[in-house]
Design an enzyme around this catalytic site. Structure first.
Site, mmCIF file in Angstrom:
data_model
loop_
_atom_site.group_PDB
_atom_site.id
_atom_site.type_symbol
_atom_site.label_atom_id
_atom_site.label_comp_id
_atom_site.label_asym_id
_atom_site.label_seq_id
_atom_site.Cartn_x
_atom_site.Cartn_y
_atom_site.Cartn_z
ATOM 1 N N THR A 16 39.824 38.646 42.025
ATOM 2 C CA THR A 16 40.780 39.744 41.832
ATOM 3 C C THR A 16 40.799 40.116 40.352
ATOM 4 O OG1 THR A 16 42.187 39.137 43.672
ATOM 5 C CG2 THR A 16 43.317 40.073 41.781
ATOM 6 N N ARG B 158 46.543 40.742 56.661
ATOM 7 C CA ARG B 158 47.084 39.729 55.735
ATOM 8 C C ARG B 158 47.378 40.384 54.365
ATOM 9 N NH1 ARG B 158 45.214 37.860 50.532
ATOM 10 N NH2 ARG B 158 46.086 35.818 50.150
ATOM 11 N N GLY C 22 48.365 39.551 50.330
ATOM 12 C CA GLY C 22 48.504 38.522 49.302
ATOM 13 C C GLY C 22 49.555 38.914 48.268
ATOM 14 N N ASP C 23 49.464 38.307 47.112
ATOM 15 C CA ASP C 23 50.452 38.544 46.050
ATOM 16 C C ASP C 23 50.229 39.833 45.260
ATOM 17 O OD1 ASP C 23 48.052 37.007 45.220
ATOM 18 O OD2 ASP C 23 48.838 37.375 43.211
ATOM 19 N N GLY D 145 44.668 34.096 42.350
ATOM 20 C CA GLY D 145 44.681 32.802 43.039
ATOM 21 C C GLY D 145 45.091 33.037 44.476
ATOM 22 N N GLY E 161 47.199 33.975 47.184
ATOM 23 C CA GLY E 161 48.449 34.719 47.207
ATOM 24 C C GLY E 161 49.566 34.045 47.972
HETATM 25 N N1 ASP Z 1 45.514 36.803 44.733
HETATM 26 C C1 ASP Z 1 44.582 37.413 45.653
HETATM 27 C C2 ASP Z 1 45.143 37.357 47.049
HETATM 28 O O1 ASP Z 1 45.700 36.351 47.428
HETATM 29 C C3 ASP Z 1 43.239 36.726 45.633
HETATM 30 C C4 ASP Z 1 42.613 36.577 44.270
HETATM 31 O O2 ASP Z 1 43.297 36.330 43.289
HETATM 32 O O3 ASP Z 1 41.384 36.740 44.189
HETATM 33 O O4 ASP Z 1 44.979 38.295 47.777
#
Ligand code: ASP
Length: 292
Positions: free
Chosen positions: A159, A187, A189-190, A211, A213
């Site tokens: 990300t 789904r 994520g964060d 990271g 999420g």
């Molecule tokens: N934080 C992102 C997610 O969980 C993934 C990443 O950081 O690559 O969607």
């Protein structure tokens, strides 16, 4: 003036190409800062370059979901007035970060694909090309072995995100992602969640996270770090929250800047492609635990 970018935290060593792209993104973003532009515009510019590159898990390079479709998430926040824009699961758009910029000026804060796509079309945002053979191959491989999927979940975070401080004392943060490879359609994520993956407020600081999420959301990691900047240095605030995250089983990387321009680049994963630029020049590393 300061600009920090990351290209994801994980166990996989970032490629030279990825580091080169981060430098390019830093240099374009800094050009905006040094020509009287705002932190906010620098963040959008830097992230756009990373989305366009196809190298990171964002924009053209975004991960495919389990059904082979790219659904992208992104968010931005302007620390000056706490304005934010966010998109969840948007399909067929190359630069979700540009879309968040447009949404920010609407009466809404967050849009899912149905509405987001209409806004993107109305503003003639560039379309995303179909997934190439390589991305389809990765998905096929993951789907074949469930064990492989666990590995990918540990290793494939890339990300992107940026935080900046401009000459007017304004802070801004942004993040953009394709989520986690082969994740279930729908789904979230964060990254598109304000306070989880992204947060900025002029009197505290600006943070972008990467990271898994599912863990980052539970701590509202970006906001937690930001609020702690009132009484802690960026280094302490980042360490404190990454420790708390690891207690619930999560690993992450964060870029943090406070209102005075002190910053931290910290990760509990092995690597985090990241770098910063100030008047002294550009520094880019494959894994750094830097703080001032
Ligand atoms: N934080 C992102 C997610 O969980 C993934 C990443 O950081 O690559 O969607």
């Amino acid at each position: 003036m300061l600009l920090i970018v990351h290209g994801g935290a994980g166990n996989r060593r970032p490629t030279k190409n990825a580091l080169k792209k981060l430098s390019e993104s830093l240099s374009s973003g800094y050009e905006i800062l040094s020509s009287e532009g705002t932190a906010f515009d620098a963040v959008v510019k830097s992230i756009t370059i990373l989305e366009d590159s196809g190298i990171f898990n964002a924009g053209s390079g975004g991960n495919l979901q389990f059904d082979g479709v790219r659904r992208l998430d992104a968010s931005i926040m302007n620390g000056k007035d706490l304005k934010t824009g966010s998109v969840i699961g948007v399909e067929g758009i190359k630069n979700p970060i540009k879309l968040t910029r447009i949404i920010m000026d609407l009466p809404h804060v967050m849009l899912t694909n149905v509405g987001a796509k209409r806004i993107a079309d109305a503003h003639k945002l560039e379309p995303l090309t179909e997934p190439d053979k390589e991305s389809l191959g990765i998905l096929k491989k993951i789907k074949k072995k469930e064990k492989e999927m666990v590995r990918i979940y540990k290793e494939y975070f890339s990300t992107v995100g940026a935080v900046a401080l401009d000459k007017y004392g304004n802070l801004a943060a942004g993040s953009s992602t394709g989520g986690i490879a082969a994740m279930l359609p729908g789904r979230v994520g964060d990254t598109p969640i304000i306070g989880a993956g992204t947060y900025a407020e002029n009197s505290f600081g600006a943070v972008s996270c990467t990271g898994k999420g599912e863990f980052i959301i539970r701590l509202s990691l970006a906001k937690e770090i930001c609020m702690n900047l009132k009484r802690m240095s960026p280094l302490k605030a980042a360490q404190f929250s990454l420790k708390r995250l690891s207690k619930i089983g999560g690993k992450a990387g964060v870029i943090v800047i406070n209102k005075k321009g002190r910053f931290a680049i910290m990760h509990s994963t092995k690597y985090m492609a990241s770098g910063y630029v100030s008047e002294k020049g550009i520094v880019v590393k494959e894994g750094v635990r830097l703080a001032t």
